[in-house]
Scaffold this motif. Sequence first.
Motif, PDB file in Angstrom:
ATOM      1  N   THR A 182      -6.925   4.296   2.238  1.00 16.68           N
ATOM      2  CA  THR A 182      -5.947   3.609   1.388  1.00 16.68           C
ATOM      3  C   THR A 182      -6.573   3.289   0.033  1.00 16.68           C
ATOM      4  O   THR A 182      -7.801   3.177  -0.088  1.00 16.68           O
ATOM      5  N   ILE A 183      -5.723   3.128  -0.966  1.00 20.10           N
ATOM      6  CA  ILE A 183      -6.158   2.627  -2.268  1.00 20.10           C
ATOM      7  C   ILE A 183      -4.933   2.089  -3.004  1.00 20.10           C
ATOM      8  O   ILE A 183      -3.801   2.512  -2.732  1.00 20.10           O
ATOM      9  N   GLY A 184      -5.163   1.141  -3.897  1.00 24.81           N
ATOM     10  CA  GLY A 184      -4.118   0.652  -4.775  1.00 24.81           C
ATOM     11  C   GLY A 184      -4.547   0.817  -6.215  1.00 24.81           C
ATOM     12  O   GLY A 184      -5.732   0.691  -6.542  1.00 24.81           O
ATOM     13  N   ALA A 185      -3.599   1.129  -7.095  1.00 28.79           N
ATOM     14  CA  ALA A 185      -3.872   1.229  -8.532  1.00 28.79           C
ATOM     15  C   ALA A 185      -2.879   0.335  -9.250  1.00 28.79           C
ATOM     16  O   ALA A 185      -1.693   0.313  -8.896  1.00 28.79           O
ATOM     17  N   ALA A 207      -3.681   7.863   2.550  1.00 27.31           N
ATOM     18  CA  ALA A 207      -4.217   9.207   2.783  1.00 27.31           C
ATOM     19  C   ALA A 207      -4.063   9.524   4.266  1.00 27.31           C
ATOM     20  O   ALA A 207      -4.415   8.705   5.119  1.00 27.31           O
ATOM     21  N   ARG A 208      -3.534  10.707   4.575  1.00 28.68           N
ATOM     22  CA  ARG A 208      -3.288  11.088   5.973  1.00 28.68           C
ATOM     23  C   ARG A 208      -3.852  12.474   6.264  1.00 28.68           C
ATOM     24  O   ARG A 208      -3.862  13.354   5.400  1.00 28.68           O
ATOM     25  N   ARG A 209      -4.282  12.656   7.512  1.00 22.67           N
ATOM     26  CA  ARG A 209      -4.587  13.973   8.082  1.00 22.67           C
ATOM     27  C   ARG A 209      -3.847  14.067   9.405  1.00 22.67           C
ATOM     28  O   ARG A 209      -3.955  13.173  10.246  1.00 22.67           O
ATOM     29  N   ILE A 219      -1.999  12.664   0.322  1.00 21.79           N
ATOM     30  CA  ILE A 219      -2.010  11.308  -0.229  1.00 21.79           C
ATOM     31  C   ILE A 219      -0.649  11.035  -0.856  1.00 21.79           C
ATOM     32  O   ILE A 219      -0.213  11.764  -1.746  1.00 21.79           O
ATOM     33  N   THR A 220       0.013   9.998  -0.370  1.00 21.32           N
ATOM     34  CA  THR A 220       1.353   9.666  -0.846  1.00 21.32           C
ATOM     35  C   THR A 220       1.456   8.168  -1.129  1.00 21.32           C
ATOM     36  O   THR A 220       0.727   7.352  -0.557  1.00 21.32           O
TER      37      THR A 220
END
Length: 381
Positions: free
Chosen positions: A71-74, A62-64, A6-7
């Motif tokens: 995905t997410i946003g904060a 998020a990747r594999r 996750i980046t």
Amino acid sequence: MPELQITAVSTKSELEQFITFPWQVYKSNPHWVPPLISERKRFLDPDHNPFFEHAKATFYLARRNGQVVGTIGAFSNQLYNQVHGENAGFFGFYEVLDEPETARALLATAEAWGRQAGHDRLLGPMQYSTNDELGLLIDGFDDPPRILMTYNPPRYRGYLEEAGYLKAMDLLAYSVNVRELHDGMPEKVGRVGQKILKRWNLQLRRLNMKDFNREVDRVKEMYNTSWELNWGFVPMTDHEVNLLAKQLKSIIDPDLALMLEKDGRLVSFAIALPDLNQPLRLAYPRPGTPELLTLAKLLWHWKVRKAPTWVRAWALGIIPEYRGQGLEALLLNELVETAYRKGYQFGEMSWILETNDKVQRTVELMHGKVYKRYRIYQKPL
């Protein structure tokens, strides 16, 4: 299973991946309404969205094996915390494949961002506040969302609750059959409406599109006054109001935008929007398809085929000294009459706080039924 990474989004290509990932999540879902990619880019761009004048955000992928799986946003909303005397952070843009591990990891990433930013709880999903699209759909999955409402798979609720998120507030969406409501409306409703106008010496009129900018200023002032006590309310800045007005100008039907005035002063307004999601879903924006072609399809389904059969009662405001006088019923009844004359078949009244008993009673007297429920969650950090 390959390792999860996750980046934070940091490049234009990563932002493109962030925006287009939902097409993977909903590729076989007949109810999801895809957004215009150009609109999403502007919405996420601090140079174009005035929300970022009082907020900061980080978006994550998020990747594999190099493939995006979530995905997410904060983000922080300084204006919200100033108004409410709180120290909350927020999350949104939460999309994930059917992978519980990834779902948990994305939420944990947003929580870590919130703690690092000094917040004591996380609220969401919001994109970005009560002035935008918000809430997790928890009931009513077998129907597309109306304009400016959200949609998500049922499994997201389990992901959030298993991660320790609790209900902060539910938002209700009511549906009505326009013809049935029109035909069954007692004559006395119209008479009562006329008595209310006469008693308070109010003038009912439609939005004046030729004086649009001044009309926006009137609504802006009244909106921030009439909604200030609502749960989660965040006042809109001048720049935010102006951008929203610009976006809605081509959508608004002035016949469905009602103004109640007292001696030239706006005391109440109600705006219903044609459900642009219906023609948008038929045009179906997608990555790789030229947006000009999509826009041409959208306009054809909207203006030529007249695809919208739904109208959404989107905003209703009353200044404090005129509340409790029946203005809600007067305005909603007038919207129903107008929608019937214009050929709309169904109406959605949304969203309505689960704690707003007064408006709920008014809508239920008009035979409105709750047909969708959205939830805002919270978690202490």
